[in-house]
Design a protein around this motif. Sequence first.
Motif: not given
Length: 233
Positions: A138-143, A150-158, A174-181
Amino acid sequence: MLKVASYNMRKGVGLDRRRSPERILDVLCEIGADVIALQEADRRFGARTGVIPPHLLDERSDWKAVDFGMRAASMGWHGNAILVRKDATISWRAPIHLPALEPRGAVTADVTLLSGERLRVVGMHLDLSGLWRRRQAAAVMAHVDAAPERWPTVLMGDLNEWSAAAGCLKDFARHYRFAATGPSFHARRPVGRLDRIMVSPDLQVTDCGVHMSAAARKASDHLPIWANLEAVG
């Protein structure tokens, strides 16, 4: 098209218990991503020194580390770092302070590649506790939502999430699509999809996977994940 990757590098300590920043760079060079999110990129104690020395990164790779100005000897913030191509431009960068019982953080940067593609990147390493993971998500998405542009956004990590679609994964979805890695942990026999790449609706994943080279299987207990991205429309 641009390529992104995420890698929990385990402070450079491989399955042979040997710390080798050179081996980590070899793995990253095999992937050849334009933007990379690293986790556990700094040593845990003392000055939190970056595992990959700046001179080694400069001499043996095509990337530079985004400087978040938090600790002089660190590559990033709480072990999270972002690498970009040396010819890329960074127009904004910031650490993200996450709610946690133990020190946790994330990092974000707005990157413009030489080819003109713009990307907002967030790198993170979330908590072992499911409750704290959801608060951190929630904190990441709020930030990201609070950014003035607005920029095209990618969230990554463990994300440290073992479930298939619950907990923080449900929140992010709810807001982002997952890459099927695919599964990336444990490197010797990957069964857990702990490492994730997520994109905003204005990006599409054209290809993705887990990097399973011989070097990657030895360099860390996690395998790197990657995705090719294109702008929608």
